[in-house]
Design an enzyme around this catalytic site. Structure first.
Site, PDB file in Angstrom:
ATOM      1  CG  HIS A 141      -0.389   0.172   2.524  1.00 20.68           C
ATOM      2  ND1 HIS A 141      -0.102  -0.886   3.358  1.00 20.68           N
ATOM      3  CD2 HIS A 141      -0.038   1.289   3.219  1.00 20.68           C
ATOM      4  CE1 HIS A 141       0.388  -0.430   4.495  1.00 20.68           C
ATOM      5  NE2 HIS A 141       0.447   0.887   4.437  1.00 20.68           N
ATOM      6  CB  SER A 261       3.059   1.201   6.248  1.00 18.88           C
ATOM      7  OG  SER A 261       1.875   1.249   6.998  1.00 18.88           O
TER       8      SER A 261
END
Length: 316
Positions: A141, A261
């Protein structure tokens, strides 16, 4: 003795079968693997096999790609502190569990922290980790937006960034890789890689990574990256045990936040000696969701291991 009627019935049945087959009832073909590589480069042709060079080792527990310390030669630059929102994770990014036990990495020129990179792109701010001279592993992502169905624009990648200090400068991305399963937003396939314009990994080094089918519960790991709730561009880490070991995910109580992330979930002093250094077991992807009280990362399975290896090899 076979009767004429039996022969006739057999011929009719056979002809019907042939007719049905000719009308399009063909044997079903296997669906493509959700790990099938996809690239931002239209000319990229996915490998159908993987080549294990001498840096890939194996034992009865699994496969290992060796770590490399790099030269560590500093080429420091000072730049204006950049504030960019963290890339949107598929689930909650509010991942501090209880008290915040993260500690700042003050010396980001020490290995392996210099091999952890800050990523800035049109999607947002993320973390990644070097796996080869020109290849960064990160979350899917961070480089592919499933809502728009498009890859990020050119990313700026800064190894060992420390606030406004860039000890090794910054390099640009040239292309991205994800597994096809991430295009639909399936978090089991939330991983990817960035190919860089320069072999900065020769300087900052890169992580080892490993695949095993064994349970990893109780394994002490560290997550280090660039959270969006701290001073821009500062690196923070937290260590602790893996709580839940699943086929596609590892779960843990280490504190993280949006911007982390893509961070490596790694063993500091690896008991997996074939890694020859810090060894990543997963890619951190998201925070607490779905009733679980743990943060999660995409586990390095055999398919993930092979994709990372092929993407690393294609950049050399």
């Amino acid at each position: 003795m076979v009767s004429k009627k039996s022969v006739k019935r057999g011929l009719i049945t056979g002809l019907i079968g042939i007719s049905i087959y000719s009308l399009g009832m063909h044997p079903a073909q296997a669906a493509p693997s959700p790990h099938t590589p996809v690239s931002s480069d239209p000319s990229y042709k996915a490998e159908t096999s993987v080549t294990y060079d001498p840096n890939i080792k194996s034992d009865q527990y699994g496969l290992y790609s060796k770590a490399f310390t790099g030269t560590g030669k500093v080429n420091e630059t000072k730049e204006k502190a950049e504030k960019k929102s963290p890339a949107k994770a598929p689930y909650s990014i509010k991942s501090v569990i209880g008290s915040d036990d993260r500690t700042r990495v003050t010396n980001t020129t020490a290995y392996p922290y210099r091999a952890i990179v800050h990523i800035s792109s049109s999607i947002g701010s993320c973390t990644g980790w070097m796996i080869g001279p020109k290849t960064v592993a990160t979350a899917g992502h961070c480089i592919y937006d499933t809502s728009s169905g498009s890859f990020a624009g050119t990313a700026t990648v800064s190894p060992g960034r420390n606030g406004t200090s860039y000890p090794y400068g910054s390099v640009k991305s040239t292309r991205y890789f994800i597994p096809s399963g991430w295009r639909s937003g399936n978090t089991n396939y939330d991983y990817g890689a960035i190919e860089l314009s320069e072999p900065i990994g020769n300087t900052v080094g890169y992580f080892g990574y490993s695949y095993t089918t064994s349970s990893l519960v109780g394994t002490t790991v560290t997550i280090s990256g660039y959270p969006g709730d701290k001073t821009a561009g500062t690196q923070w880490q937290h260590s602790g045990p893996i709580a839940i070991s699943e086929t596609y995910k590892l779960q843990y109580a280490m504190d993280t936040y949006g911007g982390q992330s893509g961070s490596p979930v790694f063993e500091q002093s690896s008991s997996r000696t074939n890694c020859s250094g810090p060894c990543s077991l997963a890619v951190h992807t998201n925070g607490v969701y779905g009733g679980s009280s743990y943060n999660r990362g995409t586990r390095i399975t055999k398919e993930v291991f092979d994709n990372l290896t092929n993407w690393k090899n294609s950049a050399q």
